[in-house]
Design a protein around this motif. Structure first.
Motif, short mmCIF file in Angstrom:
data_model
loop_
_atom_site.label_atom_id
_atom_site.label_comp_id
_atom_site.label_asym_id
_atom_site.label_seq_id
_atom_site.Cartn_x
_atom_site.Cartn_y
_atom_site.Cartn_z
N ILE A 9 0.82 -1.25 -0.08
CA ILE A 9 -0.09 0.03 -0.14
C ILE A 9 0.87 1.37 -0.02
N VAL A 10 2.08 1.14 0.90
CA VAL A 10 2.73 2.33 0.83
C VAL A 10 3.49 2.71 -0.45
N GLU A 11 4.03 1.51 -1.21
CA GLU A 11 4.37 1.77 -2.65
C GLU A 11 3.40 2.22 -3.59
N ASP A 12 1.91 1.78 -3.78
CA ASP A 12 1.05 2.22 -4.57
C ASP A 12 0.90 3.79 -4.10
N PHE A 13 0.96 4.09 -2.72
CA PHE A 13 0.66 5.56 -2.56
C PHE A 13 1.79 6.50 -3.07
N GLU A 14 3.05 5.97 -3.21
CA GLU A 14 4.09 6.92 -3.81
C GLU A 14 3.88 7.00 -5.02
N PHE A 15 2.93 6.53 -5.82
CA PHE A 15 2.78 6.57 -7.31
C PHE A 15 1.63 7.83 -7.37
N PHE A 16 0.95 8.11 -6.29
CA PHE A 16 -0.14 9.11 -6.49
C PHE A 16 0.43 10.34 -6.34
N GLU A 17 0.08 11.32 -7.44
CA GLU A 17 0.45 12.67 -7.23
C GLU A 17 -0.20 13.47 -6.33
N ASP A 18 -1.81 13.29 -6.09
CA ASP A 18 -2.31 14.22 -5.11
C ASP A 18 -3.20 13.47 -3.97
N TRP A 19 -3.60 13.98 -3.14
CA TRP A 19 -4.62 13.34 -2.01
C TRP A 19 -5.90 12.67 -2.69
N GLU A 20 -6.41 13.43 -3.67
CA GLU A 20 -7.61 12.67 -4.44
C GLU A 20 -7.55 11.36 -4.85
N ASP A 21 -6.32 11.19 -5.52
CA ASP A 21 -6.07 9.76 -6.23
C ASP A 21 -5.81 8.84 -4.63
N ARG A 22 -5.27 9.41 -3.79
CA ARG A 22 -4.90 8.26 -2.56
C ARG A 22 -6.37 8.05 -1.93
N TYR A 23 -7.12 8.97 -1.86
CA TYR A 23 -8.56 8.75 -1.33
C TYR A 23 -9.43 7.98 -2.25
N ARG A 24 -9.13 7.93 -3.23
CA ARG A 24 -10.16 7.10 -4.35
C ARG A 24 -9.46 5.73 -4.21
N HIS A 25 -7.91 5.45 -3.81
CA HIS A 25 -7.42 4.09 -3.77
C HIS A 25 -7.93 3.44 -2.40
N VAL A 26 -7.95 4.34 -1.39
CA VAL A 26 -8.60 4.01 0.09
C VAL A 26 -9.89 3.27 -0.24
N ILE A 27 -10.62 3.98 -0.85
CA ILE A 27 -12.27 3.30 -1.14
C ILE A 27 -12.06 2.25 -2.21
N GLU A 28 -11.25 2.29 -2.82
CA GLU A 28 -11.35 1.01 -3.71
C GLU A 28 -10.69 -0.14 -2.88
N GLN A 29 -9.77 0.20 -2.02
CA GLN A 29 -9.31 -1.18 -0.98
C GLN A 29 -10.81 -1.55 -0.19
N GLY A 30 -11.47 -0.65 0.21
CA GLY A 30 -12.62 -1.00 0.79
C GLY A 30 -13.55 -1.84 0.05
N LYS A 31 -13.79 -1.18 -1.17
CA LYS A 31 -15.04 -1.76 -2.04
C LYS A 31 -14.47 -3.37 -2.34
N ALA A 32 -13.10 -3.68 -2.44
CA ALA A 32 -12.58 -5.14 -2.57
C ALA A 32 -12.82 -6.05 -1.44
N MET A 33 -12.86 -5.57 -0.44
CA MET A 33 -13.35 -6.27 1.06
C MET A 33 -14.42 -7.10 1.08
N ALA A 34 -14.50 -8.32 1.51
CA ALA A 34 -15.56 -9.07 1.33
C ALA A 34 -16.35 -8.48 2.71
N PRO A 35 -17.95 -8.39 2.30
CA PRO A 35 -18.44 -7.77 3.53
C PRO A 35 -18.68 -8.55 4.92
N LEU A 36 -18.66 -7.93 5.59
CA LEU A 36 -18.86 -8.78 7.19
C LEU A 36 -20.20 -9.27 7.31
#
Length: 136
Positions: A9-36
């Motif tokens: 995740i740290v490596e992925d974040f190094e590729f993002f230029e701005d916070w909005e891209d990081r924010y979207r990446h965090v949301i995508e991580q959540g979407k990929a999770m199996a629901p509880l």
């Protein structure tokens, strides 16, 4: 001390230029999770101190920590996914040794979350640490 999954995740974040891209990446991580499973969304697994609904279901097997979680807010679900990458698969003593604030700071999250989200993140980390400490 972070898990290899968190280092990715740290490596992925190094590729993002701005916070909005990081924010979207965090949301995508959540979407990929199996629901509880809804049966696990009970008062015992609910995390107080979060603006949104948050549930964490920890499991410890042979001294190794693992948790599943869910939230009704997409960014928070993404934060749960990031915390899973930080903590899942660690021993109880390793969980307690993680400086979560510093590790999350490597992602720049400390500077870009609202006060409510930061408080919720702290509450989730505290719950994880309490669970590990009680079983250690």
């Amino acid at each position: 001390m972070a898990s290899p999954a968190f280092e990715e995740i740290v490596e992925d974040f190094e590729f993002f230029e701005d916070w909005e891209d990081r924010y979207r990446h965090v949301i995508e991580q959540g979407k990929a999770m199996a629901p509880l499973d809804d049966a696990l969304k009970v008062p015992a697994t609910k995390v107080d101190g979060c603006a949104s609904q948050v549930w964490l279901h920890p499991q410890i097997e042979n001294g190794v920590f693992h948790f599943d979680g869910d939230s009704d807010a997409m960014i928070v679900k993404g934060l749960i996914a990031v915390l899973q990458k930080l903590y899942n698969g660690l021993t109880l003593s390793e969980v307690l040794a993680v400086d979560a604030r510093a590790e999350m700071g490597r992602l720049g999250l400390n500077d870009h979350l609202s006060a409510q989200r930061s408080n919720g993140l702290r509450a989730m980390i505290e719950r994880i640490r309490e669970t590990a400490a009680a079983q250690a």
